[in-house]
Scaffold this active site. Structure first.
Site, short mmCIF file in Angstrom:
data_model
loop_
_atom_site.label_atom_id
_atom_site.label_comp_id
_atom_site.label_asym_id
_atom_site.label_seq_id
_atom_site.Cartn_x
_atom_site.Cartn_y
_atom_site.Cartn_z
N ILE A 187 27.92 35.43 29.95
CA ILE A 187 28.28 34.74 29.10
C ILE A 187 28.33 33.46 30.03
O ILE A 187 29.14 33.18 31.05
CB ILE A 187 29.24 34.88 28.91
CG1 ILE A 187 28.88 36.19 28.19
CG2 ILE A 187 30.05 34.10 27.65
CD1 ILE A 187 29.61 36.48 27.15
N ARG A 195 43.00 31.63 34.05
CA ARG A 195 43.46 30.82 33.43
C ARG A 195 44.48 31.01 32.35
O ARG A 195 45.33 30.50 31.78
CB ARG A 195 41.54 30.53 31.80
CG ARG A 195 41.13 29.35 32.88
CD ARG A 195 40.39 29.07 31.46
NE ARG A 195 39.75 27.82 32.09
CZ ARG A 195 39.50 26.51 31.32
NH1 ARG A 195 40.30 26.14 30.82
NH2 ARG A 195 38.28 25.52 31.63
N THR A 245 36.10 29.24 25.71
CA THR A 245 37.30 28.67 26.43
C THR A 245 36.28 26.93 26.45
O THR A 245 36.76 26.15 26.38
CB THR A 245 37.02 29.41 27.81
OG1 THR A 245 38.08 30.06 27.55
CG2 THR A 245 37.84 28.21 28.27
N TYR A 275 37.25 39.81 27.87
CA TYR A 275 37.20 38.80 28.33
C TYR A 275 38.84 38.44 29.22
O TYR A 275 39.95 38.27 28.80
CB TYR A 275 37.12 37.46 27.51
CG TYR A 275 37.21 35.95 28.36
CD1 TYR A 275 36.73 36.43 29.66
CD2 TYR A 275 37.20 35.31 27.61
CE1 TYR A 275 36.31 34.69 29.54
CE2 TYR A 275 36.58 33.94 27.90
CZ TYR A 275 36.82 33.61 29.20
OH TYR A 275 36.76 32.65 29.89
N LYS A 322 33.36 40.58 29.60
CA LYS A 322 33.59 39.74 29.98
C LYS A 322 33.95 39.42 31.21
O LYS A 322 35.50 39.12 31.06
CB LYS A 322 33.27 38.13 29.51
CG LYS A 322 32.95 37.27 29.65
CD LYS A 322 32.87 35.58 29.18
CE LYS A 322 32.96 34.78 30.21
NZ LYS A 322 33.02 33.44 29.58
N TYR A 378 49.50 32.81 28.97
CA TYR A 378 50.71 32.54 28.79
C TYR A 378 51.84 33.87 28.86
O TYR A 378 53.04 33.91 29.77
CB TYR A 378 51.09 31.74 28.20
CG TYR A 378 52.37 30.66 27.95
CD1 TYR A 378 52.66 29.62 28.77
CD2 TYR A 378 53.72 31.00 27.35
CE1 TYR A 378 54.32 29.19 29.53
CE2 TYR A 378 54.82 30.74 27.43
CZ TYR A 378 54.84 29.71 29.11
OH TYR A 378 55.77 28.53 28.83
#
Length: 298
Positions: A203, A138, A44, A133, A161, A107
């Site tokens: 991270i 997001r 990202t 992740y 993550k 999405y």
């Protein structure tokens, strides 16, 4: 290579928005010098969403070339289409990367079964180690602990993550996965607490600016020395927060340029240049963190 301070590396660009090789080399050298555990290339923070797939692959391969085996490189390989994520992952087979960081499909808002089948399909099409992740803020979907436990049974799915910022997730996941499954923080502000509760590292976005400090925080914490870890982390508190005043990586790119790590803070639309009000808060944060402008980086 999957513990401690792992940097979510920014992707430096020139004035025209093309990848800047010299700045990327300087960033990599900076992290090698400061003993960052590994680099995540084109996650990202590396602006995966505005790079074409060809550029995405080229940046990862250039990072591998410039790192020259001095630091492990993890490739961001997530996509909202399962076939695309598989294709991108397979592209890095035998390339030299040490693993993949694969974000939940954004999405689409898949069900838990959909998430399970997505990551299962990726796992079955590669031998590369896979780090899940989860970043619901997001992606619009949340990879729940029970689904993580199902996926942890696959040999090459080695960790997650976890970027919800919800520290209760650590015990929820640890109780139902195998002991060697890695829990890695994706939230700098809570990363130290995350490690203290059983996490293996972070991270980090902050590591782009404060690599040495993040390495020390993680090193102390993993040794159980939380007094020294918290002493350093206290200086970075404002920085952890300020780096997310505007959408990542707008603030971190501006700061990286400010302290001389990259030549330009170029972003691609729809990301826009930093606001003056944000600059003031970032200035205050790096002063509090005792990170000098134009410092001698290494």
């Amino acid at each position: 290579m999957f513990t401690g301070s792992i940097v979510a590396l920014i992707t430096p660009m020139d004035e025209k928005g093309q990848i800047c090789r010299s700045s990327l080399k300087k960033l990599i050298d900076y992290h090698v010098f400061n003993k960052t555990t590994a680099i995540v290339s084109v996650g990202t923070t590396g602006e995966s969403a505005t790079l074409s797939q060809e550029e995405h692959i080229n940046v990862v391969m250039l990072t591998l070339e410039l790192s020259n085996k001095r630091i492990p490189v993890i490739a961001g390989t997530g996509a909202n289409a399962t076939t695309e994520a598989i294709s991108l992952t397979k592209r890095f087979e035998k390339s030299g990367i040490c693993g993949c960081l694969t974000v939940t499909p954004y999405y689409n808002k898949p069900t838990q079964d959909g998430l399970y089948e997505h990551f299962k399909a990726i796992s079955e099409n590669t031998e590369l180690p896979q780090i899940l992740y989860n970043v619901p803020s997001r992606t619009g979907c949340d990879l729940l602990p029970k689904t993580v436990a199902r996926l942890a049974k696959f040999k090459n799915i080695i960790g997650i993550k976890e970027a919800t910022g919800d520290l209760s997730r650590i015990n929820q996941i640890k109780e139902i996965v195998k002991n060697d499954f890695l829990l890695i923080s994706g939230d700098d502000a809570t990363a130290l607490d995350f490690i203290q509760l059983g996490g293996s590292g972070v991270i980090s976005v902050t590591a782009n600016i404060a690599a040495k400090e993040m390495v020390k925080i993680c090193s102390y914490a993993l040794q159980g020395d939380f007094i020294n870890a918290r002493s350093i982390n206290k200086r970075l508190t404002l920085l952890h927060e300020a780096l997310f005043i505007e959408p990542n990586p707008i603030p971190v790119k501006w700061l990286a340029k400010k302290i001389g790590l990259i030549k330009n803070a170029t972003l691609r639309l729809p990301m826009t240049p930093i606001l003056n009000s944000t600059r003031l808060q970032l200035e205050k944060a790096i002063q509090y963190a005792n990170i000098s402008h134009k410092q001698k980086i290494f």
